[in-house]
Design a protein around this motif. Structure first.
Motif, PDB file in Angstrom:
ATOM      1  N   GLY A   1       0.817  -1.215   0.000  1.00  0.00           N
ATOM      2  CA  GLY A   1       0.000   0.000   0.000  1.00  0.00           C
ATOM      3  C   GLY A   1       0.845   1.257   0.000  1.00  0.00           C
ATOM      4  N   GLY A   2       0.949   1.882   1.154  1.00  0.00           N
ATOM      5  CA  GLY A   2       1.749   3.100   1.254  1.00  0.00           C
ATOM      6  C   GLY A   2       0.908   4.357   1.234  1.00  0.00           C
TER       7      GLY A   2
ATOM      8  N   VAL B   1      -2.139   5.436  -1.899  1.00  0.00           N
ATOM      9  CA  VAL B   1      -3.236   4.541  -2.282  1.00  0.00           C
ATOM     10  C   VAL B   1      -4.525   5.325  -2.504  1.00  0.00           C
ATOM     11  N   LEU B   2      -4.728   6.329  -1.660  1.00  0.00           N
ATOM     12  CA  LEU B   2      -5.930   7.158  -1.745  1.00  0.00           C
ATOM     13  C   LEU B   2      -6.192   7.591  -3.188  1.00  0.00           C
TER      14      LEU B   2
ATOM     15  N   SER C   1      -7.804  -1.630   8.929  1.00  0.00           N
ATOM     16  CA  SER C   1      -8.611  -0.663   8.182  1.00  0.00           C
ATOM     17  C   SER C   1     -10.045  -0.759   8.656  1.00  0.00           C
TER      18      SER C   1
ATOM     19  N   HIS D   1      -2.763   6.124   7.065  1.00  0.00           N
ATOM     20  CA  HIS D   1      -3.406   6.490   5.817  1.00  0.00           C
ATOM     21  C   HIS D   1      -4.911   6.689   6.032  1.00  0.00           C
TER      22      HIS D   1
ATOM     23  N   ASP E   1      -7.612   6.283   3.355  1.00  0.00           N
ATOM     24  CA  ASP E   1      -7.976   4.920   2.981  1.00  0.00           C
ATOM     25  C   ASP E   1      -8.669   4.179   4.112  1.00  0.00           C
TER      26      ASP E   1
ATOM     27  N   ASN F   1      -7.125   3.355   6.699  1.00  0.00           N
ATOM     28  CA  ASN F   1      -6.067   2.434   7.151  1.00  0.00           C
ATOM     29  C   ASN F   1      -5.209   3.098   8.213  1.00  0.00           C
TER      30      ASN F   1
ATOM     31  N   ALA G   1      -4.676  -4.451   6.745  1.00  0.00           N
ATOM     32  CA  ALA G   1      -5.056  -3.560   5.656  1.00  0.00           C
ATOM     33  C   ALA G   1      -4.051  -3.599   4.526  1.00  0.00           C
TER      34      ALA G   1
END
Lengths: 472, 472
Positions: free
Chosen positions: B153-154, B157-158, B351, B381, B384, B386, B426
């Motif tokens: 992810g990181g 991702v949004l 998440s 995040h 997201d 998350n 997540a």
């Protein structure tokens, strides 16, 4: 898998004992036909369950009796996945599962049952000031379960992705009748294999999607549409790159229109008034969805000026009102109708790496011209590399006269697509129309993995036999 | 599947007969450890093939001999998927397959081998004025094959999706040693089951990704970053909705930072100078990537003013230069390092549906407080849904003193996540850390389908045994 059993009176009696009367529906022609008239159903029992539990009951009974199941959504698919000829399957229609179960505007999530009509989902999102971006010609009648099962595309894939990308999770009945409860409202969930992604695009061969959790988006604050001529498809792609460099993801659609398509619209009396004095050989329909601080008309004017300066375009119309936007879109949206009015010998839903599209069009046109002076209408979702490359008889001649050329035309087009590392089915899927092409052009290791997964999840082969896999 | 065979001298001899010398590598500690120190390798044969054909040879030999295979990328995974304790597997390292095979800027496509380091791919994209948006803490050493296998992810991702979403196709060796040639450069390809999506996130249990075709994006013309205080996580989400309504997809990242995280940074001497005179309880880091005609600093100032007016924020810093942007990002990026310096009892990569995050945080904090006066750093995040919800010993106390509480803490957090329809993993995946949670919280029908797929594609169970499925 050759030993599936047709529906018979005894099976129906057994079902009637466990399902309420309204589930049983008359076998009307709507369940036996598909839009292109290539496949015709010949029998079967139509069941329209009202809940996932009823779907599970049906699938369990079918699995036990080895009765084939054809999941049926809006019936709008273009590859025959909804019609099983020469058999008497259970036709499992989602038409009574049409509820929008929940909308979570603050999460940008909507949960709909599989039978919800796409346009109704779009409208429900719109009511809470959100966008559900999946948009395609059949949106007034196609159902979301079918859209997901076929991983439908349409005009907004460039920006928002295809149906699979818009799906956060599914509720589905698997081929053994078990219920997968996966209606997550999560953007990220890395907990094992992506069964959601597998069911999306499996065309009903791995189970029945009964509901889905869908991604919504903010409504673009400002929208704009233009129809600009382009020198050729290569110039169109240069213009797209130019627009992306300036506007990033603000481009919602980028559709190629060929002069032949405009001719067909005129012949068929469709599409409304055409905006160009001289009919251009090529044009593109550009749709922008921008932020509140941006001015789409000004951006489109800038794009036109920049593109004109470098010789990509020499004419164009920028919509100045919602009515004008709708009029430009009508041109694009009526092209498939015009095609149908003219009558295609063969239609090809192909995709290609963007940089080879221009070469492909030259080569395909030239190869087909060796056969006959066909008319070709190539149009569609250029931004995704997805074209509908449709071949028509020469002017004044009929499709019937060229019926014997159909297979040859297909082979020429698909062989060329394959040689350019493209796809012979960009958005319509495989269905019953293209299993042969899948065997011919598909990667053997992937096909073997697909077969292994199919056999593992549906050992009796009851789910939509004949679809994707030819050896039903 | 209990009868896998450890690597032995005879097996190595057989491999040496069919593979060149450079494939064989010393078993250094790097292959036996993972960042959190929870799993330790105890033996094995390290192989570093230089081509997909060599990978296929290795897998075929392992399949024939029933020797387990642990695919090894950058070794940065956080759930132990890269280390197999109590066994002598083949450790298949992709470290010699690091080529970027092709870049197609006009198609926004890059093709990289699985061993390419993420930062090198980012740089290669940057050189042709494109963006590869996958961005995470370990980007300097993680390899793209691992990123894809774990669906990493990181922070972006949004806007751009996770690793799976950024992958157009893969080349992979399946558990029978067959090679799937799927490096398509296509945005749309609806030709059967999505094996690409299945391999992404399978954590090496269904095969080895050897190369991937990746999506690139236009570089945002203008970027901007701000760190704004927020009243609480609920206010942060209101601010996100406000920003999205105005800027749509222009928001690249939206990261939540808790005051506890800022305290940890100060204690650990990390993160650089903190911009607020009074340490806020909550703040968000917002990153914008906008079009050429837009002004990110002005947009962020407008957002701050609008949010302040309705009481969501009362202080903030808007970066005025690339250096200031980097300084704000350093605060965020050093938080995991600060966490490690403090020492967590238990870390949770969870998440949640956006609308329940605030409730979850209240409830989880309250439930844990019943056990002990833990410190909790919840960050990550937020856009997201998350969060990394990490639990630390009370001030002045050690992790060791709370080791016996670890399982209880995990259960409290994960049970609460489950009750709010969230995910217990997540973005980090299952690995060898969370198979038990998967069994406990996973949907039974989905788990059964996963098991069936695993058994169908890897009947001997050689691929990364113990990962995802606990009964190796």
């Amino acid at each position: 898998m050759g030993d599936l059993e047709p529906v018979d009176g005894a099976f129906e009696t057994r079902l009637r004992a466990v399902l309420p009367d309204p589930v049983f529906r008359p076998l009307t022609p709507a369940y036996q036909e598909e839009p292109r008239g290539l496949f015709h159903g010949t029998g079967g029992l139509v069941l329209a369950p009202s809940s996932v539990d009823e779907v599970a009951t049906i699938i369990r009974e079918c699995a036990a009796a080895r009765v084939p199941v054809v999941p049926f959504g809006g019936g709008t698919g273009l590859v025959g996945g909804q019609v099983m000829p020469d058999a008497a399957p259970v036709i499992l229609s989602l038409e009574r599962m049409t509820k929008i179960r929940a909308i979570h505007p603050s999460e940008n999530v909507l949960i709909a049952e599989a039978g919800a009509v796409l346009a109704d989902i779009q409208a429900a999102a719109d009511e809470v000031d959100r966008l559900f971006p999946l948009s395609l010609a059949s949106e007034g009648s196609c159902r979301i379960g079918g859209c997901l099962s076929t991983n439908a595309g349409g005009v907004n894939v460039l920006r928002y992705g295809s149906a699979r990308d818009l799906c956060l999770g599914v509720e589905a009945v698997l081929p053994d009748g078990s219920i997968h409860h996966g209606l997550k409202r999560l953007r990220k969930d890395n907990t094992g294999f992506d069964i959601r992604a597998l069911l999306c695009g499996a065309e009903g061969t791995l189970g029945v999607i009964t509901a889905a959790s869908l991604r919504l988006f903010p409504q673009p604050a400002r929208q704009g549409t233009a129809l600009l001529t382009v020198r050729d498809p290569s110039a169109a792609l240069d213009m797209l790159a130019m627009a992306q460099a300036r506007l990033g993801q603000g481009i919602s659609a980028f559709e190629l229109i060929k002069g032949t398509g405009l001719d067909f619209l005129r012949i068929a009396g469709l599409g409304g008034a055409q905006p160009f004095a001289t009919r251009p050989d090529w044009s593109v329909l550009i749709d922008l969805g921008l932020g509140a601080g941006q001015d789409p008309e000004a951006e489109l004017a800038t794009l036109f000026a920049d593109a004109e300066r470098v010789g990509l375009t020499d004419d164009g119309v920028i919509a100045q009102s919602a009515d004008q936007r709708a009029a430009l879109w009508k041109l694009r949206e009526d092209i498939p109708l015009a095609n149908r009015a003219i009558g295609a010998i063969s239609s090809h839903d192909i995709s290609l790496p963007l940089s080879v599209i221009a070469d492909f069009l030259h080569e395909a046109d030239a190869a087909l011209a060796q056969l006959a002076p066909f008319r070709v209408n190539a149009f569609g979702h250029l931004g995704d590399g997805n074209l509908h490359y449709n071949v028509f008889p020469p002017e004044g001649q009929t499709v019937v006269a060229y019926a014997d050329k159909r297979q040859q035309v297909r082979s020429i087009v698909y062989d060329l697509v394959q040689s350019h590392a493209g796809s012979f089915s960009a958005e319509h899927g495989i269905g019953r129309l293209k299993p042969e092409e899948l065997t011919r052009y598909g990667d053997p290791a992937r096909l073997a993995a697909m077969r292994a997964i199919k056999d593992a999840l549906d050992p009796s082969g009851i789910m939509n036999p004949g679809v994707i896999f030819s050896s039903a």
